[in-house]
Every structure is written in C-alpha cells, then in structure tokens.
Write a protein that holds these residues in place. Sequence first.
Motif, mmCIF file in Angstrom:
data_model
loop_
_atom_site.group_PDB
_atom_site.id
_atom_site.type_symbol
_atom_site.label_atom_id
_atom_site.label_comp_id
_atom_site.label_asym_id
_atom_site.label_seq_id
_atom_site.Cartn_x
_atom_site.Cartn_y
_atom_site.Cartn_z
ATOM 1 N N ARG A 96 0.850 -1.190 0.000
ATOM 2 C CA ARG A 96 0.000 0.000 0.000
ATOM 3 C C ARG A 96 0.886 1.240 0.000
ATOM 4 N NH1 ARG A 96 -4.052 -0.573 4.836
ATOM 5 N NH2 ARG A 96 -5.086 1.119 3.763
ATOM 6 N N GLN A 97 0.460 2.216 -0.767
ATOM 7 C CA GLN A 97 1.181 3.478 -0.788
ATOM 8 C C GLN A 97 0.645 4.382 0.303
ATOM 9 O OE1 GLN A 97 0.870 5.264 -4.611
ATOM 10 N NE2 GLN A 97 2.589 4.097 -5.432
ATOM 11 N N ASP A 98 1.506 5.188 0.851
ATOM 12 C CA ASP A 98 1.110 6.141 1.879
ATOM 13 C C ASP A 98 0.287 7.250 1.221
ATOM 14 O OD1 ASP A 98 0.851 7.618 4.176
ATOM 15 O OD2 ASP A 98 2.969 8.174 4.321
ATOM 16 N N PRO A 99 -0.957 7.479 1.625
ATOM 17 C CA PRO A 99 -1.791 8.493 0.976
ATOM 18 C C PRO A 99 -1.290 9.921 1.191
ATOM 19 C CG PRO A 99 -2.911 7.604 2.895
ATOM 20 C CD PRO A 99 -1.652 6.795 2.696
ATOM 21 N N ARG A 100 -0.477 10.127 2.203
ATOM 22 C CA ARG A 100 0.014 11.491 2.469
ATOM 23 C C ARG A 100 1.089 11.905 1.482
ATOM 24 N NH1 ARG A 100 1.898 10.603 8.257
ATOM 25 N NH2 ARG A 100 1.655 8.468 7.618
ATOM 26 N N THR A 101 1.804 10.964 0.917
ATOM 27 C CA THR A 101 2.863 11.281 -0.040
ATOM 28 C C THR A 101 2.591 10.560 -1.354
ATOM 29 O OG1 THR A 101 4.178 9.493 0.869
ATOM 30 C CG2 THR A 101 4.627 11.687 1.717
ATOM 31 N N PRO A 102 1.719 11.102 -2.189
ATOM 32 C CA PRO A 102 1.318 10.413 -3.411
ATOM 33 C C PRO A 102 2.460 10.205 -4.402
ATOM 34 C CG PRO A 102 0.411 12.613 -3.357
ATOM 35 C CD PRO A 102 1.066 12.374 -2.034
ATOM 36 N N GLY A 103 3.414 11.075 -4.487
ATOM 37 C CA GLY A 103 4.504 10.885 -5.421
ATOM 38 C C GLY A 103 5.661 11.795 -5.091
ATOM 39 N N ARG A 104 5.491 12.571 -4.103
ATOM 40 C CA ARG A 104 6.477 13.567 -3.730
ATOM 41 C C ARG A 104 7.155 13.141 -2.446
ATOM 42 N NH1 ARG A 104 5.069 19.779 -2.294
ATOM 43 N NH2 ARG A 104 7.193 20.455 -1.965
ATOM 44 N N LYS A 105 8.481 13.153 -2.449
ATOM 45 C CA LYS A 105 9.207 12.787 -1.248
ATOM 46 C C LYS A 105 9.268 13.979 -0.301
ATOM 47 C CE LYS A 105 13.208 11.360 -2.752
ATOM 48 N NZ LYS A 105 14.535 10.767 -2.784
ATOM 49 N N ALA A 106 9.247 13.680 0.972
ATOM 50 C CA ALA A 106 9.422 14.728 1.972
ATOM 51 C C ALA A 106 10.894 15.136 1.952
ATOM 52 C CB ALA A 106 9.032 14.208 3.343
ATOM 53 N N PRO A 107 11.181 16.418 2.176
ATOM 54 C CA PRO A 107 12.584 16.837 2.162
ATOM 55 C C PRO A 107 13.365 16.159 3.287
ATOM 56 C CG PRO A 107 11.156 18.637 2.865
ATOM 57 C CD PRO A 107 10.286 17.506 2.447
ATOM 58 N N THR A 108 14.556 15.767 2.969
ATOM 59 C CA THR A 108 15.391 15.120 3.969
ATOM 60 C C THR A 108 15.968 16.169 4.910
ATOM 61 O OG1 THR A 108 17.369 15.295 2.614
ATOM 62 C CG2 THR A 108 16.036 13.311 2.341
ATOM 63 N N ARG A 109 16.560 15.694 5.978
ATOM 64 C CA ARG A 109 17.175 16.608 6.949
ATOM 65 C C ARG A 109 18.256 17.439 6.269
ATOM 66 N NH1 ARG A 109 21.557 16.602 10.689
ATOM 67 N NH2 ARG A 109 20.999 17.719 12.585
ATOM 68 N N GLU A 110 19.034 16.799 5.406
ATOM 69 C CA GLU A 110 20.103 17.494 4.697
ATOM 70 C C GLU A 110 19.539 18.594 3.799
ATOM 71 O OE1 GLU A 110 23.637 16.463 1.530
ATOM 72 O OE2 GLU A 110 22.866 14.883 2.827
ATOM 73 N N ASP A 111 18.440 18.314 3.123
ATOM 74 C CA ASP A 111 17.808 19.322 2.261
ATOM 75 C C ASP A 111 17.301 20.504 3.078
ATOM 76 O OD1 ASP A 111 18.315 17.803 0.003
ATOM 77 O OD2 ASP A 111 16.331 16.860 0.038
ATOM 78 N N ARG A 112 16.694 20.201 4.231
ATOM 79 C CA ARG A 112 16.200 21.284 5.093
ATOM 80 C C ARG A 112 17.347 22.139 5.619
ATOM 81 N NH1 ARG A 112 13.303 16.985 7.373
ATOM 82 N NH2 ARG A 112 14.537 17.185 9.275
ATOM 83 N N LEU A 113 18.437 21.492 6.023
ATOM 84 C CA LEU A 113 19.592 22.240 6.519
ATOM 85 C C LEU A 113 20.217 23.092 5.422
ATOM 86 C CD1 LEU A 113 21.319 19.575 8.769
ATOM 87 C CD2 LEU A 113 20.128 21.635 9.521
#
Length: 56
Positions: free
Chosen positions: A4-21
């Motif tokens: 099952r796919q997570d409905p909260r993230t249909p195709g977009r990855k959440a930014p990683t810690r490194e990306d946020r920093l």
Amino acid sequence: MAERQDPRTPGRKAPTREDRLKAALKANMARRKAQLRARSAQNTTESREGSSEESS
C-alpha cells in the motif's frame, strides 16, 4: 498481498534533513549578505556626510 502506498505522499518525497539544513543555510547566508550590504551602505553615507562637514 500488494504494498500500500502512503496516501500522504502520493509521489512527492518529503525533504530530507540534509535538504532542510541546506535551505536554512542558504536563507541565513542571504540574510547576512543583505545585512552586510545595508551596513556598508550606511557607513558609506555616514563617511560622506562626515567628510563634507569637516571640509565646510
């Protein structure tokens, strides 16, 4: 069973810690550069005003 796919993230990855920093660092550097430019512009105008008052 199918995965099952997570409905909260249909195709977009959440930014990683490194990306946020990386984004936070970029924003911080932009603020610091803007502050530096403002201070140098202020010092330049003050020095011009001071030199014109001394020569008068």
